[in-house]
Design a protein around this motif. Structure first.
Motif, PDB file in Angstrom:
ATOM      1  N   ARG A 127     -12.968  24.553 -44.074  1.00  0.00           N
ATOM      2  CA  ARG A 127     -11.912  23.749 -43.451  1.00  0.00           C
ATOM      3  C   ARG A 127     -11.673  24.197 -42.009  1.00  0.00           C
ATOM      4  NH1 ARG A 127     -10.765  18.886 -45.500  1.00  0.00           N
ATOM      5  NH2 ARG A 127      -9.572  18.970 -43.567  1.00  0.00           N
ATOM      6  N   ALA A 128     -11.767  25.499 -41.742  1.00  0.00           N
ATOM      7  CA  ALA A 128     -11.590  25.988 -40.374  1.00  0.00           C
ATOM      8  C   ALA A 128     -12.717  25.488 -39.475  1.00  0.00           C
ATOM      9  CB  ALA A 128     -11.547  27.516 -40.364  1.00  0.00           C
ATOM     10  N   GLU A 129     -13.941  25.494 -39.971  1.00  0.00           N
ATOM     11  CA  GLU A 129     -15.070  25.006 -39.191  1.00  0.00           C
ATOM     12  C   GLU A 129     -14.954  23.507 -38.939  1.00  0.00           C
ATOM     13  OE1 GLU A 129     -18.468  24.229 -37.090  1.00  0.00           O
ATOM     14  OE2 GLU A 129     -17.344  26.097 -37.356  1.00  0.00           O
ATOM     15  N   LEU A 130     -14.433  22.762 -39.913  1.00  0.00           N
ATOM     16  CA  LEU A 130     -14.206  21.329 -39.720  1.00  0.00           C
ATOM     17  C   LEU A 130     -13.287  21.075 -38.530  1.00  0.00           C
ATOM     18  CD1 LEU A 130     -13.733  19.924 -43.333  1.00  0.00           C
ATOM     19  CD2 LEU A 130     -15.351  19.071 -41.640  1.00  0.00           C
ATOM     20  N   GLY A 144     -14.034  11.280 -34.516  1.00  0.00           N
ATOM     21  CA  GLY A 144     -14.842  12.489 -34.459  1.00  0.00           C
ATOM     22  C   GLY A 144     -14.732  13.312 -35.725  1.00  0.00           C
ATOM     23  N   HIS A 145     -13.546  13.335 -36.310  1.00  0.00           N
ATOM     24  CA  HIS A 145     -13.335  14.110 -37.529  1.00  0.00           C
ATOM     25  C   HIS A 145     -14.179  13.566 -38.674  1.00  0.00           C
ATOM     26  CE1 HIS A 145     -11.274  16.905 -40.128  1.00  0.00           C
ATOM     27  NE2 HIS A 145     -10.856  15.933 -40.919  1.00  0.00           N
ATOM     28  N   LEU A 146     -14.344  12.248 -38.723  1.00  0.00           N
ATOM     29  CA  LEU A 146     -15.177  11.659 -39.781  1.00  0.00           C
ATOM     30  C   LEU A 146     -16.626  12.128 -39.655  1.00  0.00           C
ATOM     31  CD1 LEU A 146     -13.875   8.005 -40.182  1.00  0.00           C
ATOM     32  CD2 LEU A 146     -12.957  10.167 -41.046  1.00  0.00           C
ATOM     33  N   ALA A 147     -17.107  12.253 -38.424  1.00  0.00           N
ATOM     34  CA  ALA A 147     -18.460  12.775 -38.221  1.00  0.00           C
ATOM     35  C   ALA A 147     -18.560  14.205 -38.753  1.00  0.00           C
ATOM     36  CB  ALA A 147     -18.825  12.724 -36.749  1.00  0.00           C
ATOM     37  N   ALA A 148     -17.513  14.995 -38.531  1.00  0.00           N
ATOM     38  CA  ALA A 148     -17.503  16.374 -39.028  1.00  0.00           C
ATOM     39  C   ALA A 148     -17.475  16.408 -40.551  1.00  0.00           C
ATOM     40  CB  ALA A 148     -16.304  17.123 -38.446  1.00  0.00           C
ATOM     41  N   ARG A 191     -14.301  20.334 -30.830  1.00  0.00           N
ATOM     42  CA  ARG A 191     -15.396  20.198 -29.865  1.00  0.00           C
ATOM     43  C   ARG A 191     -15.685  18.724 -29.582  1.00  0.00           C
ATOM     44  NH1 ARG A 191     -17.452  24.435 -33.086  1.00  0.00           N
ATOM     45  NH2 ARG A 191     -18.920  23.066 -34.172  1.00  0.00           N
ATOM     46  N   LEU A 192     -15.645  17.907 -30.609  1.00  0.00           N
ATOM     47  CA  LEU A 192     -15.909  16.477 -30.433  1.00  0.00           C
ATOM     48  C   LEU A 192     -14.763  15.771 -29.713  1.00  0.00           C
ATOM     49  CD1 LEU A 192     -17.436  15.706 -33.955  1.00  0.00           C
ATOM     50  CD2 LEU A 192     -18.665  15.802 -31.772  1.00  0.00           C
ATOM     51  N   ASP A 193     -13.595  16.381 -29.728  1.00  0.00           N
ATOM     52  CA  ASP A 193     -12.403  15.761 -29.140  1.00  0.00           C
ATOM     53  C   ASP A 193     -11.964  16.472 -27.868  1.00  0.00           C
ATOM     54  OD1 ASP A 193     -10.261  13.820 -29.256  1.00  0.00           O
ATOM     55  OD2 ASP A 193      -8.917  15.402 -29.967  1.00  0.00           O
ATOM     56  N   PRO A 250     -18.733   5.673 -27.454  1.00  0.00           N
ATOM     57  CA  PRO A 250     -19.867   5.692 -28.386  1.00  0.00           C
ATOM     58  C   PRO A 250     -19.554   6.374 -29.721  1.00  0.00           C
ATOM     59  CG  PRO A 250     -20.610   6.213 -26.176  1.00  0.00           C
ATOM     60  CD  PRO A 250     -19.113   6.200 -26.125  1.00  0.00           C
ATOM     61  N   ALA A 251     -19.909   5.678 -30.809  1.00  0.00           N
ATOM     62  CA  ALA A 251     -19.748   6.171 -32.179  1.00  0.00           C
ATOM     63  C   ALA A 251     -18.281   6.380 -32.573  1.00  0.00           C
ATOM     64  CB  ALA A 251     -20.537   7.461 -32.410  1.00  0.00           C
ATOM     65  N   ARG A 252     -17.352   5.741 -31.858  1.00  0.00           N
ATOM     66  CA  ARG A 252     -15.929   5.878 -32.166  1.00  0.00           C
ATOM     67  C   ARG A 252     -15.325   4.474 -32.282  1.00  0.00           C
ATOM     68  NH1 ARG A 252     -14.637  11.446 -30.978  1.00  0.00           N
ATOM     69  NH2 ARG A 252     -16.204  12.344 -29.598  1.00  0.00           N
ATOM     70  N   PRO A 253     -15.540   3.797 -33.404  1.00  0.00           N
ATOM     71  CA  PRO A 253     -15.153   2.380 -33.510  1.00  0.00           C
ATOM     72  C   PRO A 253     -13.660   2.123 -33.438  1.00  0.00           C
ATOM     73  CG  PRO A 253     -15.943   3.218 -35.625  1.00  0.00           C
ATOM     74  CD  PRO A 253     -16.272   4.249 -34.605  1.00  0.00           C
ATOM     75  N   LEU A 254     -12.846   2.915 -34.106  1.00  0.00           N
ATOM     76  CA  LEU A 254     -11.406   2.647 -34.071  1.00  0.00           C
ATOM     77  C   LEU A 254     -10.833   2.942 -32.695  1.00  0.00           C
ATOM     78  CD1 LEU A 254     -10.005   3.752 -37.555  1.00  0.00           C
ATOM     79  CD2 LEU A 254      -9.803   1.506 -36.477  1.00  0.00           C
ATOM     80  N   TYR A 255     -11.271   4.036 -32.077  1.00  0.00           N
ATOM     81  CA  TYR A 255     -10.810   4.300 -30.717  1.00  0.00           C
ATOM     82  C   TYR A 255     -11.258   3.188 -29.781  1.00  0.00           C
ATOM     83  CZ  TYR A 255     -11.132   5.513 -25.905  1.00  0.00           C
ATOM     84  OH  TYR A 255     -11.049   5.427 -24.544  1.00  0.00           O
ATOM     85  N   ALA A 256     -12.546   2.829 -29.832  1.00  0.00           N
ATOM     86  CA  ALA A 256     -13.097   1.861 -28.881  1.00  0.00           C
ATOM     87  C   ALA A 256     -12.405   0.515 -29.006  1.00  0.00           C
ATOM     88  CB  ALA A 256     -14.597   1.713 -29.111  1.00  0.00           C
ATOM     89  N   ALA A 257     -12.102   0.107 -30.233  1.00  0.00           N
ATOM     90  CA  ALA A 257     -11.419  -1.169 -30.433  1.00  0.00           C
ATOM     91  C   ALA A 257     -10.031  -1.141 -29.808  1.00  0.00           C
ATOM     92  CB  ALA A 257     -11.327  -1.493 -31.920  1.00  0.00           C
ATOM     93  N   HIS A 258      -9.311  -0.045 -29.988  1.00  0.00           N
ATOM     94  CA  HIS A 258      -7.964   0.050 -29.413  1.00  0.00           C
ATOM     95  C   HIS A 258      -8.002   0.220 -27.900  1.00  0.00           C
ATOM     96  CE1 HIS A 258      -6.676   0.614 -33.606  1.00  0.00           C
ATOM     97  NE2 HIS A 258      -5.522   0.155 -33.162  1.00  0.00           N
ATOM     98  N   ALA A 259      -9.082   0.815 -27.390  1.00  0.00           N
ATOM     99  CA  ALA A 259      -9.198   0.980 -25.944  1.00  0.00           C
ATOM    100  C   ALA A 259      -9.373  -0.355 -25.232  1.00  0.00           C
ATOM    101  CB  ALA A 259     -10.367   1.902 -25.616  1.00  0.00           C
ATOM    102  N   ASP A 260      -9.784  -1.383 -25.976  1.00  0.00           N
ATOM    103  CA  ASP A 260      -9.920  -2.719 -25.386  1.00  0.00           C
ATOM    104  C   ASP A 260      -8.591  -3.466 -25.299  1.00  0.00           C
ATOM    105  OD1 ASP A 260     -12.629  -2.459 -24.994  1.00  0.00           O
ATOM    106  OD2 ASP A 260     -13.205  -3.498 -26.834  1.00  0.00           O
ATOM    107  N   LEU A 261      -7.539  -2.936 -25.934  1.00  0.00           N
ATOM    108  CA  LEU A 261      -6.236  -3.602 -25.915  1.00  0.00           C
ATOM    109  C   LEU A 261      -5.515  -3.302 -24.605  1.00  0.00           C
ATOM    110  CD1 LEU A 261      -4.985  -2.841 -29.552  1.00  0.00           C
ATOM    111  CD2 LEU A 261      -6.167  -4.881 -28.732  1.00  0.00           C
ATOM    112  N   PRO A 262      -4.653  -4.219 -24.151  1.00  0.00           N
ATOM    113  CA  PRO A 262      -3.894  -3.957 -22.927  1.00  0.00           C
ATOM    114  C   PRO A 262      -2.870  -2.851 -23.128  1.00  0.00           C
ATOM    115  CG  PRO A 262      -3.133  -5.976 -23.981  1.00  0.00           C
ATOM    116  CD  PRO A 262      -4.364  -5.554 -24.727  1.00  0.00           C
ATOM    117  N   VAL A 263      -2.588  -2.121 -22.060  1.00  0.00           N
ATOM    118  CA  VAL A 263      -1.573  -1.061 -22.111  1.00  0.00           C
ATOM    119  C   VAL A 263      -0.201  -1.701 -21.921  1.00  0.00           C
ATOM    120  CG1 VAL A 263      -0.743   1.072 -21.061  1.00  0.00           C
ATOM    121  CG2 VAL A 263      -3.209   0.609 -21.180  1.00  0.00           C
TER     122      VAL A 263
END
Length: 287
Positions: free
Chosen positions: A236-239, A167-171, A245-247, A132-145
């Motif tokens: 930057r440290a809080e980012l 997740g970093h983009l959300a931050a 936390r998101l990862d 959820p809310a992670r388009p690049l990860y989710a798209a790659h997760a659909d690829l075969p290993v």
């Protein structure tokens, strides 16, 4: 499951992620893309990194890549998909990964048990990622290993990299840093790309960079010399903490022992490809 040491996931990411990104600095990638008709270097990058999303337009890539100027993306998308399909691009990218890693690591390292172990651990960590809310990860997760260990490890590194990146983009959005402000403030830490590299690869002009610096200075994030203020350093440290936390999912799933072992193995592999010239000189730093 034992508690993870502080920043263990971040340290693992910093060791694994460059293994993923090495292909984008490799001469093998533009050669493989040129063989299917994609001859422009920028088009090859946008197509190869976004192909898992399908034949997307410039808006999707600007949104998911975040720090590229939209005009540069629109110059190449969706036109590149008239030259090659996403499936063809993904096949070409994997061929480039194979060539690159064989060249940088050598056949003996590719057959070593440590590489197979790294692949197994990284894939296990990726089981803890969320779509959820992670388009690049989710798209790659659909690829075969891939079946070969070096390609499986690269695939897992890609999943882990894109999961943290999404997740970093959300931050960044929460911190109200626009794409160029994110780049300028990251460069000011000394760990981001130099201004020269940003301007050469992201489509921004010098006046755009200077305007972003002025905005950050007005917010008290940079001083008049372009260095991070105390407030900017804390931001930057809080980012990074928020991104951690998101990862957290992949490394909590892998556990402390597995995360530390993956970090150890990843550092060894990273050292080998770095020594073999995987990355250009002068890319990182304040510039």
């Amino acid at each position: 499951m034992s508690t993870l040491p502080a920043h263990a996931g971040r340290r693992c990411h910093h060791a694994v992620n460059p293994f993923h990104s090495a292909v984008y600095f490799s001469p093998d990638l533009p050669e493989e893309l040129a063989a299917i008709g994609v001859t422009d270097a920028d088009a090859a990058y946008f197509a190869s990194r976004s192909a898992a999303l399908g034949a997307v337009g410039p808006g999707t890539v600007t949104a998911t890549f975040y720090n590229f100027r939209h005009d540069l993306v629109a110059r190449h998308l969706p036109a590149v998909w008239e030259v090659a399909t996403p499936a063809q691009v993904l096949d070409a990218r994997l061929r480039a990964v194979d060539r690159t890693l064989r060249r940088l690591l050598g056949e003996e390292a590719l057959a070593a048990p440590e590489l197979a172990e790294a692949a197994e651990l990284a894939l296990r960590a990726a089981e803890g990622c969320s779509r959820p809310a992670r388009p690049l990860y989710a798209a790659h997760a659909d690829l075969p290993v891939p079946t070969e260990p070096h390609l499986a490890y690269w695939h897992a590194a890609t999943l882990l990299r894109e999961h943290r990146g999404d997740g970093h983009l959300a931050a960044l959005l929460d911190a109200e840093l626009d794409p160029l402000e994110a780049l300028v403030s990251h460069t000011a830490t000394g760990f981001g790309m130099t201004p020269k590299w940003v301007l050469a690869t992201r489509g921004w002009a010098r006046e755009d960079w200077d305007a972003a610096r002025e905005r950050l200075a007005a917010r008290g994030i940079l001083d008049t010399d372009g260095a991070l203020t105390e407030r900017g350093t804390a931001l930057r440290a809080e980012l990074e903490d928020r991104t951690d936390r998101l990862d957290a999912g992949p490394y909590t799933h892998l556990g402390a022992e597995g995360t530390l072992r993956l970090t150890e193995l990843a550092k060894g592999l990273l050292g080998r490809i770095h020594a073999a010239g995987a990355y250009p000189e002068g890319m990182l730093g304040r510039g």
